[in-house]
Structures are given as C-alpha cells and as structure tokens.
Motif scaffolding. Structure first.
Motif, PDB file in Angstrom:
ATOM      1  N   THR A 199       0.827  -1.205   0.000  1.00 38.74           N
ATOM      2  CA  THR A 199       0.000   0.000   0.000  1.00 38.74           C
ATOM      3  C   THR A 199       0.861   1.256   0.000  1.00 38.74           C
ATOM      4  O   THR A 199       1.849   1.341   0.732  1.00 38.74           O
ATOM      5  CB  THR A 199      -0.917   0.022   1.250  1.00 38.74           C
ATOM      6  N   ILE A 202      -0.752   8.052   0.483  1.00 41.96           N
ATOM      7  CA  ILE A 202      -0.504   9.390  -0.058  1.00 41.96           C
ATOM      8  C   ILE A 202      -0.628  10.403   1.077  1.00 41.96           C
ATOM      9  O   ILE A 202      -1.648  10.463   1.765  1.00 41.96           O
ATOM     10  CB  ILE A 202      -1.497   9.724  -1.189  1.00 41.96           C
ATOM     11  N   ILE A 224      -2.284   7.813  -7.755  1.00 45.55           N
ATOM     12  CA  ILE A 224      -3.303   6.752  -7.774  1.00 45.55           C
ATOM     13  C   ILE A 224      -3.140   5.898  -9.040  1.00 45.55           C
ATOM     14  O   ILE A 224      -3.162   4.666  -8.974  1.00 45.55           O
ATOM     15  CB  ILE A 224      -4.727   7.346  -7.684  1.00 45.55           C
ATOM     16  N   SER A 227       0.016   3.735  -8.778  1.00 45.66           N
ATOM     17  CA  SER A 227      -0.197   2.596  -7.875  1.00 45.66           C
ATOM     18  C   SER A 227      -0.958   1.494  -8.595  1.00 45.66           C
ATOM     19  O   SER A 227      -0.612   0.315  -8.492  1.00 45.66           O
ATOM     20  CB  SER A 227      -0.998   3.028  -6.650  1.00 45.66           C
ATOM     21  N   SER A 234      -3.643   2.094  -3.341  1.00 44.71           N
ATOM     22  CA  SER A 234      -3.461   3.494  -2.977  1.00 44.71           C
ATOM     23  C   SER A 234      -4.374   3.828  -1.804  1.00 44.71           C
ATOM     24  O   SER A 234      -5.525   3.403  -1.760  1.00 44.71           O
ATOM     25  CB  SER A 234      -3.791   4.394  -4.165  1.00 44.71           C
ATOM     26  N   CYS A 253      -9.175   5.773  -6.256  1.00 46.65           N
ATOM     27  CA  CYS A 253      -8.355   5.497  -5.071  1.00 46.65           C
ATOM     28  C   CYS A 253      -8.945   4.276  -4.342  1.00 46.65           C
ATOM     29  O   CYS A 253     -10.159   4.102  -4.297  1.00 46.65           O
ATOM     30  CB  CYS A 253      -8.353   6.725  -4.164  1.00 46.65           C
TER      31      CYS A 253
END
Ligand code: C2E
Ligand code: MG
Ligand code: MG
Ligand code: MG
Length: 284
Positions: A199, A202, A224, A227, A234, A253
């Motif tokens: 993970t 952010i 996002i 990821s 994310s 997200c």
C-alpha cells in the motif's frame, strides 16, 4: 556568558535555548517512566475500502496521557523517543499491543481486520527487527497477513542491501508493508516494486487542498494511477471533506483514512464502531 568560550557558548546560555533544553530534559525524564507507569494507550483510526465503504483495517496511533500535562502529541515525543533510543521498548510495546488487540477482536468474531503499525527507522534498522516481529506474531497468535508495517520513504534511503534483505524476510513471513507519508520524503520510485510494497499512503499534505490546488490534484491523480499500474493499493491519508472524498472515488483510489469517516479513537470505541457496522456510503 564567558567570552573566552567562543561563539558556541552563546547558544548554550541563550535563555530560549535554556528553556528549550530544560523542556526537553523534563520530557525525557518523564518519557523514560511512561511505559512502566502505563501512560501509553493505542488509538485506532479506521481504514475504509472505497469499493464497499466498509472498514477493512485500522492504523494504530500511540497516545501519551501524562497525569499532569494531559495528552502529549506523538509528533512531540516520538522524535525524542527516537533520539534517546526509547523508541525500541516503546515501539515493541506498541507492536505487541496492536497485534494482541487485533487477535482479540478476531476471537470476538469481528470481521477480518488488518492492523497497521508505524515503524520508526530506528526500530527497522535494529538487527533483530525481523525476529521481534516474528516473536510478536507468535506471542499474540495473529496471522502475519493481518499485520501491516508502515515505514516512511526515508527508511528506504540508505543501506539498501540491508533494507532489501529485511523486507525480503518480512515478505517471506507474510506481513504487509506500506509506505507512509508518500511524496514527502526522498525516494526513487523503482523501489516500490522491488520492495514488495502493498500500500502506498498518499500524504495528507497533498489531500488537504485537493479541491483548490491544481498541482496537488494532479499529483494525487498521478499517484493513484501509478499505484494501479504497479498493482499497489493506494490509500489517501487525512481525508476530511466530502469534496476530497468524491475526488478520490472518481480517481479510483482504493482506500481512505481520515476525519471524514472517523478520527483515531480508543479501542473500545473502535470495537463499537465495527460492531455497529458503520459504513462510509450512508454518509454520502
Ligand atoms: P502518520 O503515521 O502519518 O499518522 C497519521 C496522522 O494523521 C495521525 O496523527 C492522525 O491522527 C492524523 N489524521 C488522521 N486523519 C486526519 C484528518 O482527517 N485530518 C488531520 N488533520 N489529521 C488526520 P497523530 O496520531 O498525531 O500521529 C502523528 C504522527 O506521529 C504519525 O503520522 C506518525 O508518524 C507518528 N506516530 C503516531 N503513532 C506512532 C507510533 O505508534 N509509532 C511511531 N513510530 N510513530 C507514530
Ligand atoms: Mg502512519
Ligand atoms: Mg502518514
Ligand atoms: Mg505523518
């Protein structure tokens, strides 16, 4: 202040400086006793999956309740704990407490939850860190994939061979890994895949003005998307408003954490929240 001591002595005798070092010393004396006096408590902040709007885990956030001073912020005492080495016993206690609590909730029949624990660089760089994690999992009986370790980008900065070896061992063990405060440190993106990161968290500084600051909106959108491409989840930290939430949902997200759903709360309140099956999407 004696002149012959030279320029540096100025700092030593500066009244503000004196006050500050006294404060620091005082804090340190109290911090040394806080663990045995049972002054720490873990708060839990729900982590919500944006697909279903349900809680899938929680971040463990330490609180220091001093008998006279009240609540001392971790942003104040964690750096001091790191400088003094006290972060090792305190961090070990936090890890154990978090694993035991998650195991207890599992035994009580709560839905499966992953507990995320902040790991200081000092802890991570202890040569017995992996062993400590193994011991803690064994003592608590928690399955490894119910534990996520949060490290910051700066942990990954120096001594790369040691880090890769340690992260490889943790991967074999089966624990998860997230990169905390992503975007605020110095890092090369290439390590994300190499380090088997689950993970990417952010940092909340990018989320805060997502609705008004085009640059931050662009950065979050890019993080996002990146990821997703790397098959890393994310997670947006510090989500406070519905506007921010809608933006993050639109960008795809995966997960959020923030006051828009719940601030960090004591264990009993968290248990209550889960038992009452609090959902994100009833708020929208
Ligand atoms: P972090 O790991 O990035 O934790 C997230 C911080 O954001 C927490 O602050 C949390 O209370 C706060 N937060 C969550 N949602 C919101 C929101 O919607 N708005 C705003 N403004 N803030 C929000 P907290 O608990 O004060 O912790 C601060 C930092 O202290 C943490 O940042 C972490 O770096 C450190 N820390 C906290 N607990 C621990 C711990 O157990 N071990 C270690 N090593 N560090 C810890
Ligand atoms: Mg964190
Ligand atoms: Mg963070
Ligand atoms: Mg932070």
């Amino acid at each position: 202040r004696s002149k012959e001591k030279g320029g540096n002595s100025y700092h030593y005798y500066h009244p503000d400086m004196n006050k500050r070092s006294l404060h620091r010393l005082n804090l340190e004396v109290h911090l040394r006793k806080a663990l045995e006096r049972g002054e720490f408590e873990i708060y839990y902040q729900p982590i919500v999956d944006l697909r279903h709007g349900s809680v899938i885990g929680m971040e463990s956030l330490v609180r220091w309740q001093h008998p006279d001073w009240g609540m001392v912020s971790p942003t104040e005492f964690i750096p001091l704990a790191e400088e003094t080495g006290l972060i090792i016993p305190i961090g070990n206690w936090i890890l154990k407490q978090s694993c035991m609590q998650n195991k207890e909730w599992q035994q009580k029949g709560l839905p499966p939850l992953v507990v995320s624990v902040n790991i200081s660089a000092i802890q991570f760089h202890q040569s017995n860190f992996v062993q400590t994690v193994m011991d803690t999992l064994q003592e608590s009986g928690l399955a490894p994939d119910r534990l996520c370790l949060e490290i910051t980008e700066n942990v990954a900065m120096n001594n790369v061979p040691y880090i890769i070896e340690t992260l490889q061992k943790l991967k074999v063990l089966g624990v998860r890994l997230s990169i905390d405060d992503f975007g605020t440190g110095y890092s090369s993106l290439s390590y994300l895949k190499r380090f088997h990161v689950h993970t990417l968290k952010i940092d909340q500084s990018f989320i805060r003005d997502i609705s008004s600051d085009e640059d931050n909106a662009a950065i979050v959108t890019a993080l996002i998307a990146m990821s997703r491409q790397l098959k890393i989840k994310s997670l947006a930290e510090g989500v406070e408003t519905m506007d921010q939430l809608h933006f993050l949902i639109a960008q795809g997200c995966d997960e959020i954490q923030g006051n828009v759903f719940s601030k960090p709360i004591p264990a009993s309140d968290f248990e209550h929240l889960i038992k009452n099956n609090k959902q994100l999407y009833v708020n929208i």
